[in-house]
Design a protein around this motif. Structure first.
Motif, PDB file in Angstrom:
ATOM      1  N   MET A 161       0.835  -1.214   0.000  1.00  0.00           N
ATOM      2  CA  MET A 161       0.000   0.000   0.000  1.00  0.00           C
ATOM      3  C   MET A 161       0.867   1.260   0.000  1.00  0.00           C
ATOM      4  N   LEU A 162       1.918   1.268   0.844  1.00  0.00           N
ATOM      5  CA  LEU A 162       2.806   2.427   0.900  1.00  0.00           C
ATOM      6  C   LEU A 162       3.490   2.670  -0.446  1.00  0.00           C
ATOM      7  N   LEU A 163       3.884   1.586  -1.104  1.00  0.00           N
ATOM      8  CA  LEU A 163       4.516   1.700  -2.419  1.00  0.00           C
ATOM      9  C   LEU A 163       3.571   2.364  -3.402  1.00  0.00           C
ATOM     10  N   LEU A 164       2.316   1.936  -3.403  1.00  0.00           N
ATOM     11  CA  LEU A 164       1.319   2.497  -4.321  1.00  0.00           C
ATOM     12  C   LEU A 164       1.115   3.983  -4.062  1.00  0.00           C
ATOM     13  N   VAL A 165       1.008   4.356  -2.783  1.00  0.00           N
ATOM     14  CA  VAL A 165       0.817   5.769  -2.433  1.00  0.00           C
ATOM     15  C   VAL A 165       2.037   6.592  -2.843  1.00  0.00           C
ATOM     16  N   TRP A 166       3.230   6.079  -2.525  1.00  0.00           N
ATOM     17  CA  TRP A 166       4.475   6.791  -2.848  1.00  0.00           C
ATOM     18  C   TRP A 166       4.594   7.055  -4.351  1.00  0.00           C
ATOM     19  N   VAL A 167       4.419   6.016  -5.139  1.00  0.00           N
ATOM     20  CA  VAL A 167       4.585   6.142  -6.586  1.00  0.00           C
ATOM     21  C   VAL A 167       3.463   6.978  -7.197  1.00  0.00           C
ATOM     22  N   THR A 168       2.233   6.692  -6.827  1.00  0.00           N
ATOM     23  CA  THR A 168       1.084   7.367  -7.437  1.00  0.00           C
ATOM     24  C   THR A 168       1.054   8.854  -7.122  1.00  0.00           C
ATOM     25  N   ASP A 195      11.286   8.343   7.122  1.00  0.00           N
ATOM     26  CA  ASP A 195      10.130   8.609   7.981  1.00  0.00           C
ATOM     27  C   ASP A 195       8.823   8.410   7.199  1.00  0.00           C
ATOM     28  N   PHE A 196       8.260   7.212   7.287  1.00  0.00           N
ATOM     29  CA  PHE A 196       6.975   6.922   6.651  1.00  0.00           C
ATOM     30  C   PHE A 196       5.849   6.886   7.692  1.00  0.00           C
ATOM     31  N   SER A 197       6.067   7.556   8.817  1.00  0.00           N
ATOM     32  CA  SER A 197       5.067   7.555   9.881  1.00  0.00           C
ATOM     33  C   SER A 197       3.845   8.377   9.469  1.00  0.00           C
ATOM     34  N   PRO A 198       2.691   8.146  10.118  1.00  0.00           N
ATOM     35  CA  PRO A 198       1.475   8.905   9.794  1.00  0.00           C
ATOM     36  C   PRO A 198       1.481  10.319  10.377  1.00  0.00           C
ATOM     37  N   TYR A 199       2.544  10.665  11.101  1.00  0.00           N
ATOM     38  CA  TYR A 199       2.613  11.981  11.745  1.00  0.00           C
ATOM     39  C   TYR A 199       3.369  12.972  10.859  1.00  0.00           C
ATOM     40  N   LEU A 200       2.816  14.161  10.723  1.00  0.00           N
ATOM     41  CA  LEU A 200       3.442  15.170   9.881  1.00  0.00           C
ATOM     42  C   LEU A 200       4.690  15.726  10.544  1.00  0.00           C
ATOM     43  N   PRO A 201       5.736  15.996   9.788  1.00  0.00           N
ATOM     44  CA  PRO A 201       6.932  16.626  10.361  1.00  0.00           C
ATOM     45  C   PRO A 201       6.631  18.079  10.717  1.00  0.00           C
ATOM     46  N   SER A 202       7.434  18.639  11.605  1.00  0.00           N
ATOM     47  CA  SER A 202       7.232  20.038  11.990  1.00  0.00           C
ATOM     48  C   SER A 202       7.599  20.959  10.834  1.00  0.00           C
ATOM     49  N   LEU A 203       7.109  22.179  10.887  1.00  0.00           N
ATOM     50  CA  LEU A 203       7.410  23.167   9.850  1.00  0.00           C
ATOM     51  C   LEU A 203       8.911  23.441   9.794  1.00  0.00           C
ATOM     52  N   THR A 204       9.552  23.451  10.962  1.00  0.00           N
ATOM     53  CA  THR A 204      11.003  23.666  11.014  1.00  0.00           C
ATOM     54  C   THR A 204      11.744  22.558  10.283  1.00  0.00           C
ATOM     55  N   LEU A 255      10.767   5.896  -9.536  1.00  0.00           N
ATOM     56  CA  LEU A 255      10.027   6.090  -8.286  1.00  0.00           C
ATOM     57  C   LEU A 255       9.883   4.769  -7.526  1.00  0.00           C
ATOM     58  N   HIS A 256       9.695   3.673  -8.250  1.00  0.00           N
ATOM     59  CA  HIS A 256       9.634   2.367  -7.591  1.00  0.00           C
ATOM     60  C   HIS A 256      10.961   2.066  -6.887  1.00  0.00           C
ATOM     61  N   ILE A 257      12.052   2.315  -7.575  1.00  0.00           N
ATOM     62  CA  ILE A 257      13.376   2.067  -6.997  1.00  0.00           C
ATOM     63  C   ILE A 257      13.611   2.969  -5.792  1.00  0.00           C
ATOM     64  N   SER A 258      13.201   4.236  -5.925  1.00  0.00           N
ATOM     65  CA  SER A 258      13.424   5.194  -4.835  1.00  0.00           C
ATOM     66  C   SER A 258      12.673   4.786  -3.570  1.00  0.00           C
ATOM     67  N   TYR A 259      11.518   4.162  -3.728  1.00  0.00           N
ATOM     68  CA  TYR A 259      10.751   3.716  -2.561  1.00  0.00           C
ATOM     69  C   TYR A 259      11.554   2.701  -1.742  1.00  0.00           C
ATOM     70  N   TYR A 260      12.127   1.727  -2.414  1.00  0.00           N
ATOM     71  CA  TYR A 260      12.887   0.700  -1.703  1.00  0.00           C
ATOM     72  C   TYR A 260      14.186   1.266  -1.129  1.00  0.00           C
ATOM     73  N   LEU A 261      14.748   2.245  -1.816  1.00  0.00           N
ATOM     74  CA  LEU A 261      15.930   2.912  -1.271  1.00  0.00           C
ATOM     75  C   LEU A 261      15.576   3.698  -0.010  1.00  0.00           C
ATOM     76  N   MET A 262      14.403   4.349  -0.031  1.00  0.00           N
ATOM     77  CA  MET A 262      13.954   5.093   1.157  1.00  0.00           C
ATOM     78  C   MET A 262      13.677   4.148   2.320  1.00  0.00           C
ATOM     79  N   LEU A 263      13.120   2.973   2.019  1.00  0.00           N
ATOM     80  CA  LEU A 263      12.893   1.974   3.072  1.00  0.00           C
ATOM     81  C   LEU A 263      14.220   1.513   3.665  1.00  0.00           C
ATOM     82  N   ALA A 264      15.197   1.249   2.793  1.00  0.00           N
ATOM     83  CA  ALA A 264      16.513   0.815   3.259  1.00  0.00           C
ATOM     84  C   ALA A 264      17.173   1.905   4.096  1.00  0.00           C
ATOM     85  N   ARG A 265      16.887   3.154   3.761  1.00  0.00           N
ATOM     86  CA  ARG A 265      17.423   4.298   4.508  1.00  0.00           C
ATOM     87  C   ARG A 265      16.683   4.507   5.821  1.00  0.00           C
ATOM     88  N   ASP A 266      15.594   3.752   6.030  1.00  0.00           N
ATOM     89  CA  ASP A 266      14.746   3.892   7.216  1.00  0.00           C
ATOM     90  C   ASP A 266      14.144   5.296   7.256  1.00  0.00           C
TER      91      ASP A 266
END
Length: 212
Positions: free
Chosen positions: A1-8, A84-93, A71-82
């Motif tokens: 599901m995360l892959l689909l959201v990331w790419v789409t 932030d795919f959390s449901p919480y938004l990052p701060s403005l800073t 974009l598909h490749i970048s998703y797996y690279l981002m996962l390997a990088r650990d």
């Protein structure tokens, strides 16, 4: 599901941000509107419809056959990088800080990769296609060889986010900003309150000879 959201979502944002302003600029070229703001007066006015169609086809091929797999490749690279795919938004800073780093990384990568593409060994095979537009138009931003597209568009878009492991929201904002910026810099128009494309236009007009 995360892959689909990331790419789409990433692909749709990039596609919309590219083609919405690029289409408006192309309309200016087709109708020869705003001639006073044209950096190279008289060029591409009116523009050849066949040239526009050829450009549209090649750019779409890059977007579908190069960007989407990237974009598909970048998703797996981002996962390997650990990242932030959390449901919480990052701060403005955090968002602002990451965008600053993205910009610096993009500038460094774009400068050196562009110099590399102008080397005589690579130029005629990869980058020469992009420079066929001596007077660039907005939709020609991604008119390039697939290898050139990877180095000039795909990699700089994901390198900063990969380095910092950024949240998708930050990445999507970056995609919008960087895509809009590259379209403006290839537009051929210097319109008040928008970034000036004079330097890039001059680069296309006076192509730097490949180094030997």
């Amino acid at each position: 599901m995360l892959l689909l959201v990331w790419v789409t979502v990433t692909a749709l944002l990039a596609y919309t941000t590219y083609w919405a302003p690029a289409s408006l600029y192309t309309l200016l070229d087709i109708t020869s509107s705003l001639p006073d703001y044209k950096i190279q007066p008289g060029t591409n006015q009116p523009i050849s419809i066949s040239s526009v169609l050829k450009c549209v086809v090649l750019v779409h091929l890059n977007h579908v056959l190069v960007t989407l797999p990237g974009l598909h490749i970048s998703y797996y690279l981002m996962l390997a990088r650990d990242a932030d795919f959390s449901p919480y938004l990052p701060s403005l800073t955090t968002i602002c800080w990451h965008l600053v780093v993205f910009t610096l990384v993009d500038e460094v990568w774009s400068y050196y990769s562009h110099r590399l593409l102008h080397h005589h060994i690579l130029y005629k095979y990869f980058h020469k296609m992009h420079h066929r537009w001596r007077s660039p138009i907005a939709i020609s931003s991604d008119y390039s060889h697939p290898v050139d597209h990877v180095l000039s568009a795909v990699v700089p878009s994901v390198l900063g986010p990969l380095l910092l492991g950024s949240h998708p929201i930050t990445v999507w904002l970056w995609v919008i900003l960087t895509t809009f910026n590259v379209v403006i810099h290839h537009s051929g128009y210097s319109i008040p309150f928008l970034p000036s494309p004079h330097f890039h236009d001059f680069h296309h007009l006076r192509v730097i000879a490949p180094k030997r």
